[in-house]
Enzyme design. Structure first.
Site, PDB file in Angstrom:
ATOM      1  N   CYS A  63       0.811  -1.225   0.000  1.00 52.79           N
ATOM      2  CA  CYS A  63       0.000   0.000   0.000  1.00 52.79           C
ATOM      3  C   CYS A  63       0.841   1.270   0.000  1.00 52.79           C
ATOM      4  CB  CYS A  63      -0.971  -0.002   1.173  1.00 52.79           C
ATOM      5  SG  CYS A  63      -2.253  -1.261   1.012  1.00 52.79           S
ATOM      6  N   HIS A  89     -12.033  10.417  -8.897  1.00 50.97           N
ATOM      7  CA  HIS A  89     -10.995  10.379  -9.935  1.00 50.97           C
ATOM      8  C   HIS A  89      -9.846  11.341  -9.626  1.00 50.97           C
ATOM      9  CE1 HIS A  89     -14.143   8.186 -12.036  1.00 50.97           C
ATOM     10  NE2 HIS A  89     -13.148   7.639 -12.720  1.00 50.97           N
ATOM     11  N   GLU A 146     -12.983   0.688   1.555  1.00 50.00           N
ATOM     12  CA  GLU A 146     -12.001   0.683   0.476  1.00 50.00           C
ATOM     13  C   GLU A 146     -12.099  -0.592  -0.345  1.00 50.00           C
ATOM     14  OE1 GLU A 146      -8.109   1.173   2.272  1.00 50.00           O
ATOM     15  OE2 GLU A 146      -7.842  -0.993   2.241  1.00 50.00           O
TER      16      GLU A 146
END
Length: 128
Positions: free
Chosen positions: A23, A67, A116
């Site tokens: 991550c 985005h 997530e």
């Protein structure tokens, strides 16, 4: 006590700075945001609040994430705050709490959960 829940989604990328694993690399998610509001009474139509009013206020906040590279957003990267699900739920809670209170007196934001993935999420709430 009545409770109402709405959800929204956004797609965004992030890096978890200092994380000892994958991550720490650039990666993305299709995030789900779940918001719960509560109150003691219903209006003359039998509603706590109109779902569309909560969705509109949530969209105004979530749209700034969609985005985007979350580390570049104010309040995260440059402030030294990792855009984790925990920190995103806190950020959205802070941004949404007053908006919810302005919709109808006696209605308050109860909690914000940020997913997530379909099986991992974090929740922020303030105990009163």
């Amino acid at each position: 006590m009545f409770e109402l829940t709405v959800k929204s989604k956004f797609s965004a990328a992030h890096v978890l700075c200092g994380y000892p694993g994958d991550c720490a690399n650039l990666h993305g998610h299709t995030w789900t945001v779940e918001v719960k509001v509560s109150g003691h009474s219903l209006n003359e139509l039998g509603m706590l609040v109109d779902f569309k009013d909560i969705k509109k206020q949530l969209a105004a906040i979530v749209d700034q994430f969609d985005h985007r590279y979350l580390n570049d957003l104010p309040g995260f990267g440059e402030a030294g705050v990792n855009p984790t699900a925990e920190n995103i739920s806190y950020y959205i809670f802070q941004a949404l709490a007053q908006r919810v209170g302005n919709i109808r007196e006696g209605v308050r934001l109860k909690e914000v959960s940020v997913w997530e993935s379909p099986d991992a999420y974090a929740t922020y709430r303030e105990d009163f």
